[in-house]
Design a protein around this motif. Structure first.
Motif, PDB file in Angstrom:
ATOM      1  N   VAL A  52      40.214  33.131  -9.669  1.00 51.89           N
ATOM      2  CA  VAL A  52      38.854  33.169  -9.118  1.00 51.89           C
ATOM      3  C   VAL A  52      38.675  32.338  -7.848  1.00 51.89           C
ATOM      4  CG1 VAL A  52      37.804  33.685 -11.344  1.00 51.89           C
ATOM      5  CG2 VAL A  52      38.028  31.297 -10.615  1.00 51.89           C
ATOM      6  N   ARG A  53      39.658  31.561  -7.485  1.00 53.42           N
ATOM      7  CA  ARG A  53      39.508  30.742  -6.272  1.00 53.42           C
ATOM      8  C   ARG A  53      39.624  31.619  -5.035  1.00 53.42           C
ATOM      9  NH1 ARG A  53      44.080  29.642  -3.287  1.00 53.42           N
ATOM     10  NH2 ARG A  53      46.025  30.032  -4.393  1.00 53.42           N
ATOM     11  N   GLN A  54      39.007  31.177  -3.970  1.00 53.54           N
ATOM     12  CA  GLN A  54      39.102  31.919  -2.722  1.00 53.54           C
ATOM     13  C   GLN A  54      40.491  31.754  -2.127  1.00 53.54           C
ATOM     14  OE1 GLN A  54      35.977  30.528  -0.207  1.00 53.54           O
ATOM     15  NE2 GLN A  54      34.377  31.510  -1.395  1.00 53.54           N
ATOM     16  N   PRO A  55      41.024  32.778  -1.507  1.00 53.87           N
ATOM     17  CA  PRO A  55      42.336  32.640  -0.871  1.00 53.87           C
ATOM     18  C   PRO A  55      42.246  31.684   0.320  1.00 53.87           C
ATOM     19  CG  PRO A  55      41.360  34.766  -0.355  1.00 53.87           C
ATOM     20  CD  PRO A  55      40.450  34.103  -1.353  1.00 53.87           C
ATOM     21  N   PHE A  56      43.301  30.983   0.579  1.00 51.13           N
ATOM     22  CA  PHE A  56      43.400  30.071   1.725  1.00 51.13           C
ATOM     23  C   PHE A  56      42.280  29.017   1.702  1.00 51.13           C
ATOM     24  CE2 PHE A  56      44.688  34.397   3.077  1.00 51.13           C
ATOM     25  CZ  PHE A  56      46.064  34.186   3.024  1.00 51.13           C
ATOM     26  N   ASN A  57      41.970  28.514   0.506  1.00 55.41           N
ATOM     27  CA  ASN A  57      40.865  27.560   0.401  1.00 55.41           C
ATOM     28  C   ASN A  57      41.212  26.193   0.984  1.00 55.41           C
ATOM     29  OD1 ASN A  57      42.651  27.084  -1.694  1.00 55.41           O
ATOM     30  ND2 ASN A  57      41.077  26.595  -3.177  1.00 55.41           N
ATOM     31  N   VAL A  58      42.457  25.915   1.197  1.00 52.71           N
ATOM     32  CA  VAL A  58      42.888  24.706   1.899  1.00 52.71           C
ATOM     33  C   VAL A  58      43.793  25.162   3.031  1.00 52.71           C
ATOM     34  CG1 VAL A  58      44.138  22.526   1.717  1.00 52.71           C
ATOM     35  CG2 VAL A  58      42.776  23.327  -0.222  1.00 52.71           C
ATOM     36  N   ASN A  59      43.491  24.689   4.249  1.00 50.76           N
ATOM     37  CA  ASN A  59      44.285  25.177   5.384  1.00 50.76           C
ATOM     38  C   ASN A  59      45.648  24.491   5.462  1.00 50.76           C
ATOM     39  OD1 ASN A  59      44.186  22.811   7.128  1.00 50.76           O
ATOM     40  ND2 ASN A  59      42.020  23.296   7.434  1.00 50.76           N
ATOM     41  N   SER A  60      46.522  25.057   6.257  1.00 55.92           N
ATOM     42  CA  SER A  60      47.910  24.573   6.323  1.00 55.92           C
ATOM     43  C   SER A  60      48.006  23.162   6.891  1.00 55.92           C
ATOM     44  CB  SER A  60      48.775  25.540   7.124  1.00 55.92           C
ATOM     45  OG  SER A  60      48.275  25.674   8.439  1.00 55.92           O
ATOM     46  N   MET A  61      47.101  22.786   7.794  1.00 53.58           N
ATOM     47  CA  MET A  61      47.108  21.414   8.331  1.00 53.58           C
ATOM     48  C   MET A  61      46.769  20.413   7.232  1.00 53.58           C
ATOM     49  SD  MET A  61      47.956  21.483  11.509  1.00 53.58           S
ATOM     50  CE  MET A  61      47.316  20.011  12.240  1.00 53.58           C
ATOM     51  N   ALA A  62      45.780  20.734   6.420  1.00 48.67           N
ATOM     52  CA  ALA A  62      45.397  19.850   5.323  1.00 48.67           C
ATOM     53  C   ALA A  62      46.534  19.726   4.313  1.00 48.67           C
ATOM     54  CB  ALA A  62      44.126  20.362   4.646  1.00 48.67           C
ATOM     55  N   LEU A  63      47.192  20.827   4.016  1.00 48.19           N
ATOM     56  CA  LEU A  63      48.320  20.786   3.078  1.00 48.19           C
ATOM     57  C   LEU A  63      49.467  19.938   3.625  1.00 48.19           C
ATOM     58  CD1 LEU A  63      48.404  24.458   1.759  1.00 48.19           C
ATOM     59  CD2 LEU A  63      47.754  22.393   0.498  1.00 48.19           C
ATOM     60  N   ALA A  64      49.765  20.076   4.905  1.00 48.20           N
ATOM     61  CA  ALA A  64      50.838  19.280   5.514  1.00 48.20           C
ATOM     62  C   ALA A  64      50.480  17.799   5.490  1.00 48.20           C
ATOM     63  CB  ALA A  64      51.084  19.750   6.946  1.00 48.20           C
ATOM     64  N   ALA A  65      49.226  17.477   5.788  1.00 47.85           N
ATOM     65  CA  ALA A  65      48.790  16.078   5.758  1.00 47.85           C
ATOM     66  C   ALA A  65      48.856  15.517   4.339  1.00 47.85           C
ATOM     67  CB  ALA A  65      47.369  15.955   6.310  1.00 47.85           C
ATOM     68  N   ALA A  66      48.459  16.308   3.364  1.00 51.14           N
ATOM     69  CA  ALA A  66      48.515  15.857   1.971  1.00 51.14           C
ATOM     70  C   ALA A  66      49.956  15.600   1.538  1.00 51.14           C
ATOM     71  CB  ALA A  66      47.851  16.888   1.062  1.00 51.14           C
TER      72      ALA A  66
END
Length: 187
Positions: free
Chosen positions: A74-88
């Motif tokens: 049920v989550r939206q696709p691409f709900n976290v962007n790639s920059m945020a994922l790399a930073a995390a």
């Protein structure tokens, strides 16, 4: 834990551990240790606080696989962007930063609590990166005066605490500036 244990299995419990990195008390629970015992539990954490990534709006949830499967449907696709994922990902590997961040917060909290106590103001004990203080009068007028001094707090009258202001812990000079402004405002 008693509350979670009392829930029917068809009721999901969500525990928000946004401030867990700041906790320095041995008896404070880590809800991720309960996941094997409670199949209806989700624990959420964030990179917004101690990791310093608030503007990226990235966090995570830990749950049993069947709950994660339903949430992923049920989550939206691409709900976290790639920059945020790399930073995390990078933040997870930077233990020195987290240790420094937590230490700065610990010292800042002590500075704020000491300053508030010196003014005779009561506060709610905190294990996070903020302190909630009873300013002794309706918070709206105090908050407005602090804004004019260039200090932003968060009035919590909407939580049934009409005289309380939530203050984020800052750097030493920021905390000192806030305490001086609060002292002027309160006269």
């Amino acid at each position: 834990e008693g509350f979670i244990a009392s829930l029917p299995l068809d009721v999901i419990a969500v525990i928000d551990e946004a401030y867990i990195e700041y906790v320095d008390e041995g008896d404070y629970p880590d809800a991720t240790r309960w996941l094997e015992r409670y199949p209806n539990l989700i624990v959420t954490r964030t990179f917004s606080k101690a990791y310093g990534l608030a503007s990226l709006r990235v966090g995570y949830g830990i749950s049993p696989p069947d709950i994660a499967d339903i949430l992923n449907r049920v989550r939206q696709p691409f709900n976290v962007n790639s920059m945020a994922l790399a930073a995390a990902r990078a933040a997870l590997d930077d233990r020195d930063f987290i240790e420094r961040s937590v230490e700065i917060n610990r010292h800042g909290m002590a500075q704020l609590v000491q300053g508030l106590s010196a003014m005779g103001l009561a506060h709610i004990p905190s294990v996070g990166n903020f302190v909630t203080v009873d300013v002794g009068r309706p918070v709206g007028e105090v908050d407005a005066a602090l804004l004019r001094e260039g200090c932003i707090g968060r009035p919590v009258a909407n939580y049934g605490m009409p005289r309380h202001l939530r203050i984020s812990v800052g750097l030493e000079q920021e905390n000192a500036r806030f305490l001086a402004a609060l002292k002027r405002v309160l006269g």
